[in-house]
Scaffold this active site. Structure first.
Site, PDB file in Angstrom:
ATOM      1  N   HIS A  17       0.871  -1.199   0.000  1.00  0.00           N
ATOM      2  CA  HIS A  17       0.000   0.000   0.000  1.00  0.00           C
ATOM      3  C   HIS A  17       0.897   1.234   0.000  1.00  0.00           C
ATOM      4  CE1 HIS A  17      -3.807   2.154   1.547  1.00  0.00           C
ATOM      5  NE2 HIS A  17      -2.910   3.092   1.252  1.00  0.00           N
ATOM      6  N   HIS A  19       1.493   5.388  -1.850  1.00  0.00           N
ATOM      7  CA  HIS A  19       1.080   6.481  -2.739  1.00  0.00           C
ATOM      8  C   HIS A  19       2.343   7.067  -3.367  1.00  0.00           C
ATOM      9  CE1 HIS A  19      -3.053   6.705  -1.061  1.00  0.00           C
ATOM     10  NE2 HIS A  19      -2.447   6.217  -0.001  1.00  0.00           N
ATOM     11  N   LYS A 110      -9.477  -0.457  -5.359  1.00  0.00           N
ATOM     12  CA  LYS A 110      -9.499   0.291  -4.095  1.00  0.00           C
ATOM     13  C   LYS A 110     -10.842   0.961  -3.872  1.00  0.00           C
ATOM     14  CE  LYS A 110      -7.869   2.252  -0.374  1.00  0.00           C
ATOM     15  NZ  LYS A 110      -6.704   3.075  -0.111  1.00  0.00           N
ATOM     16  N   HIS A 147     -10.484   1.435   2.256  1.00  0.00           N
ATOM     17  CA  HIS A 147     -10.272   2.480   3.263  1.00  0.00           C
ATOM     18  C   HIS A 147     -11.502   2.407   4.160  1.00  0.00           C
ATOM     19  CE1 HIS A 147      -8.691   6.411   4.768  1.00  0.00           C
ATOM     20  NE2 HIS A 147      -9.889   6.346   5.331  1.00  0.00           N
ATOM     21  N   HIS A 185      -4.534  -0.187   6.303  1.00  0.00           N
ATOM     22  CA  HIS A 185      -4.040   0.671   7.409  1.00  0.00           C
ATOM     23  C   HIS A 185      -4.944   0.620   8.646  1.00  0.00           C
ATOM     24  CE1 HIS A 185      -6.868   3.259   5.318  1.00  0.00           C
ATOM     25  NE2 HIS A 185      -6.002   3.608   4.384  1.00  0.00           N
ATOM     26  N   ASP A 258       1.347   2.884   3.511  1.00  0.00           N
ATOM     27  CA  ASP A 258       0.492   4.055   3.266  1.00  0.00           C
ATOM     28  C   ASP A 258       1.342   5.312   3.176  1.00  0.00           C
ATOM     29  OD1 ASP A 258      -1.842   5.343   2.650  1.00  0.00           O
ATOM     30  OD2 ASP A 258      -2.470   5.628   4.719  1.00  0.00           O
TER      31      ASP A 258
HETATM   32  O1  DOR Z   1      -3.360   9.750   5.560  1.00  0.00           O
HETATM   33  C1  DOR Z   1      -3.731   9.378   4.466  1.00  0.00           C
HETATM   34  N1  DOR Z   1      -3.207   9.898   3.332  1.00  0.00           N
HETATM   35  N2  DOR Z   1      -4.674   8.449   4.393  1.00  0.00           N
HETATM   36  C2  DOR Z   1      -5.225   8.106   3.227  1.00  0.00           C
HETATM   37  O2  DOR Z   1      -6.112   7.307   3.247  1.00  0.00           O
HETATM   38  C3  DOR Z   1      -4.814   8.766   1.975  1.00  0.00           C
HETATM   39  C4  DOR Z   1      -3.475   9.318   2.067  1.00  0.00           C
HETATM   40  C5  DOR Z   1      -3.158  10.279   0.939  1.00  0.00           C
HETATM   41  O3  DOR Z   1      -3.399   9.949  -0.210  1.00  0.00           O
HETATM   42  O4  DOR Z   1      -2.629  11.372   1.214  1.00  0.00           O
HETATM   43 ZN    ZN Z   2      -3.387   5.085   1.437  1.00  0.00          ZN
END
Ligand code: DOR
Ligand code: ZN
Length: 339
Positions: A17, A19, A110, A147, A185, A258
């Site tokens: 997981h 980004h 997702k 989520h 998470h 995450d």
């Molecule tokens: O803290 C977070 N940031 N939780 C999420 O679910 C998304 C993520 C983000 O994309 O910034």
């Molecule tokens: Zn995430």
């Protein structure tokens, strides 16, 4: 790590997981991710989101271009395998799911309840309307990554995860009994218990911040925006249970950072963004957390075996060695045109 263990060699981990964002951000995020991880599951909450297989292919190509242009070793470049996700919207069709399942690059889909977190406004507004899509996921054995927070304004932010499990996820599991699900998470003992009571097709990822910190770190003595993520850090008793299950050797719990970068001016803002950027430091953070409870021997399962097992992939063959030395974490990294 304890004094007797100054070095630890484990199979190369994967991050289930992450980004990576897009555009110029990729020159930092891809290098950091590929430095530590072989497979990474790339979250689709771009603007606009990764909604179909064409978007996923194009996004993966952009990631691979940055990988090739990076200064990583040839070994790291050839080991890195970004696995893509589709972002479920109210308009996702069973055909999108079929094409994704057949693509060879999409690992999962997702589900963001609309409004739950960063870039989730295109998310699902009515989960009951997703029946066709969930059926298709079940049929093609494509996991659903969730989520897990309800979004009604009146629900307390600290209760949103538990309410989702009790009021939404429990019903999805009953209606789709063979649908593979990752509760992403997790932040509470309620979520850990929930996952433990389900079959082996229901698993959870745990971030480094939820193992290392609790809401006192976020709020006591002044608000520390860099600890703000969603789902929000909970009380210490939840942190302890997360540490217990992560270090228990139970394969239902595995690594998903995450890691979620934001520009400094958006993070250090009167209305600061949710997300902790951990891609560059995740392995030392997890190792520190596991070592804090004398369970460093359980790190390899959590970081390098259980996720692959859940996704039906082979474990990696290469290894990484962690050395227990003090390290200085930079206060920021290059990001888009700034930091
Ligand atoms: O803290 C977070 N940031 N939780 C999420 O679910 C998304 C993520 C983000 O994309 O910034
Ligand atoms: Zn995430």
């Amino acid at each position: 790590m304890t004094d007797s263990i100054r070095e630890l060699t484990i199979l190369q981990p994967d991050d289930w997981h992450i980004h990576l964002r897009d555009g110029k951000a990729l020159s930092t995020t891809v290098s950091h991710a590929a430095d530590s991880f072989n497979r990474v599951i790339c979250m689709p909450n771009l603007v606009p989101p990764v909604k179909n297989i064409d978007d996923a292919r194009a996004y993966r190509d952009r990631i691979m271009e940055h990988l090739q242009n990076s200064e990583l070793s040839i070994e790291r470049k050839s080991a890195f395998d970004p696995r893509m996700t589709l972002y479920l919207t109210d308009k996702t069709t069973p055909k999108d799911i079929k094409l994704a399942a057949q693509s060879g690059i999409v690992q999962a889909v997702k589900l963001y309840p609309a409004g739950a977190t960063t870039n989730s406004s295109d998310g699902v507004t009515d989960i009951n309307a997703c029946v066709d899509v969930f059926e298709a996921l079940e049929k093609y054995n494509l996991p659903l990554l969730i989520h897990g927070e309800v979004t009604q304004d009146h629900v307390d932010i600290f209760d949103r995860e538990k309410r989702f499990l009790d009021e939404v996820l429990a019903q999805i599991i009953v209606k789709f009994p063979t649908l593979k699900i990752v509760v992403e998470h997790i932040t509470t003992s309620d979520a850990a218990d929930f996952v433990l009571t389900q079959g082996n097709h229901i698993a959870a990822t745990i971030t480094p911040q939820h193992l290392m910190f609790n809401r006192n770190h976020l709020l006591l003595g002044g608000i520390k925006q860099h600890f703000y993520c969603l789902p929000i850090l909970k009380r210490e008793s939840h942190q302890k249970v997360l540490l217990d299950v992560a270090t228990s050797g139970n394969p239902k719990f595995f690594l998903g950072t995450d890691s979620a970068p934001h520009a400094t001016d958006k993070k250090e803002n009167a209305c600061g963004c949710a997300g902790c950027y951990s891609a560059a430091t995740a392995l030392p953070l997890y190792a520190t957390a596991f070592d804090s409870v004398g369970k460093i021997d359980k790190l390899e399962g959590f970081a390098s075996r259980f996720g692959a097992q859940f996704y039906g992939m082979p474990v990696n063959e290469s290894t990484v060695t962690l050395i227990n030395t003090p390290m200085q974490v930079p206060s920021a990294y290059p990001y888009f045109d700034g930091y």
